[in-house]
Design a protein around this motif. Structure first.
Motif, short mmCIF file in Angstrom:
data_model
loop_
_atom_site.label_atom_id
_atom_site.label_comp_id
_atom_site.label_asym_id
_atom_site.label_seq_id
_atom_site.Cartn_x
_atom_site.Cartn_y
_atom_site.Cartn_z
N ILE A 78 33.87 12.69 -11.24
CA ILE A 78 34.77 12.24 -10.09
C ILE A 78 33.70 11.79 -8.95
O ILE A 78 33.92 10.80 -8.33
N VAL A 79 32.70 12.19 -8.63
CA VAL A 79 31.84 11.94 -7.77
C VAL A 79 31.18 10.46 -8.12
O VAL A 79 31.30 9.57 -7.34
N ASN A 80 30.86 10.44 -9.37
CA ASN A 80 30.06 9.28 -9.90
C ASN A 80 31.24 8.05 -9.82
O ASN A 80 31.03 6.77 -9.41
N ARG A 81 32.63 8.38 -10.50
CA ARG A 81 33.53 7.41 -10.07
C ARG A 81 33.80 6.84 -8.81
O ARG A 81 34.19 5.78 -8.32
N CYS A 82 33.87 8.00 -7.86
CA CYS A 82 34.05 7.34 -6.25
C CYS A 82 32.87 6.74 -5.92
O CYS A 82 33.27 5.82 -5.03
N ILE A 83 31.83 6.98 -6.03
CA ILE A 83 30.79 6.13 -5.94
C ILE A 83 30.71 4.78 -6.15
O ILE A 83 30.33 3.68 -5.50
N LEU A 84 31.04 4.58 -7.50
CA LEU A 84 31.16 3.21 -8.44
C LEU A 84 32.57 2.38 -7.72
O LEU A 84 32.10 1.45 -7.24
N SER A 85 33.53 3.29 -7.45
CA SER A 85 34.76 2.57 -6.61
C SER A 85 34.22 2.03 -5.38
O SER A 85 34.61 1.05 -4.98
N LEU A 86 33.73 3.04 -4.32
CA LEU A 86 33.04 2.40 -3.04
C LEU A 86 32.31 1.10 -3.24
O LEU A 86 32.56 -0.10 -2.37
N SER A 87 31.20 1.26 -4.09
CA SER A 87 30.46 0.03 -4.34
C SER A 87 31.10 -1.31 -4.74
O SER A 87 31.12 -2.50 -4.27
N ILE A 88 32.27 -1.07 -5.87
CA ILE A 88 32.83 -2.18 -6.59
C ILE A 88 33.85 -2.69 -5.30
O ILE A 88 33.96 -4.15 -5.25
N VAL A 89 34.38 -1.81 -4.43
CA VAL A 89 35.12 -2.41 -3.32
C VAL A 89 34.40 -3.24 -2.39
O VAL A 89 34.94 -4.25 -1.89
N SER A 90 33.26 -2.89 -2.23
CA SER A 90 32.12 -3.56 -1.28
C SER A 90 32.05 -5.05 -2.16
O SER A 90 32.07 -5.88 -1.55
N PHE A 91 31.71 -4.92 -3.42
CA PHE A 91 31.60 -6.33 -3.96
C PHE A 91 32.86 -7.32 -3.76
O PHE A 91 32.84 -8.26 -3.47
N ILE A 92 33.88 -6.61 -3.75
CA ILE A 92 35.22 -7.27 -3.72
C ILE A 92 35.56 -7.63 -2.38
O ILE A 92 35.78 -8.99 -1.98
N LEU A 93 35.32 -6.87 -1.42
CA LEU A 93 35.76 -7.28 0.07
C LEU A 93 34.65 -7.57 1.10
O LEU A 93 34.99 -8.12 2.02
#
Length: 139
Positions: A78-93
């Motif tokens: 879950i921690v890795n998924r959350c870290i990846l999610s935050l990073s990907i949302v930064s790529f997007i937004l």
């Protein structure tokens, strides 16, 4: 620690809470579970990231699944998924942020909140996503 980094840390903890106990995002974003002082800048940035990750969840999970070679999505912590999610949302937004900054922040969060062996995994997945999905951000 910079305000942006603390905002990312808060966002990570908030996403973790949402994922782990199915907390409602707006309830988790009240930060009632956090016992330290939060600046307005940190709060605003954390809320921006969490709301972005929640609204882009399907897209983000698809990107993680497509680029995490030999890893079933459900096996990623879950921690890795959350870290990846935050990073990907930064790529997007946050198109103004260089990919190297986003990835470096992800690796810093990984060092703080996850096991050492996760660093290579996070770096590899984000590098692949960045190069294949967000061309031009690697410069």
């Amino acid at each position: 620690m910079s305000s942006r980094h603390r905002g990312r840390s808060l966002a990570l903890m908030c996403l973790y809470q949402i994922e782990l106990v199915s907390a409602e995002p707006e309830t988790a974003l009240k930060f009632l579970w956090y016992d330290k002082q939060i600046s307005e800048e940190e709060s605003v940035y954390a809320k921006f990231l969490v709301r972005g990750a929640v609204s882009q969840k399907t897209r983000i999970e698809g990107l993680i699944s497509a680029h995490s070679t030999n890893w079933d999505f459900s096996r990623i912590s879950i921690v890795n998924r959350c870290i990846l999610s935050l990073s990907i949302v930064s790529f997007i937004l946050e198109k103004e942020l260089a990919a190297t900054v986003v990835i470096d922040e992800a690796l810093e969060l990984t060092r703080e909140f996850e096991a050492e062996e996760s660093i290579q995994f996070i770096n590899g997945v984000l590098d692949a996503i960045c190069k294949k999905e967000f061309m031009g951000k690697t410069d």
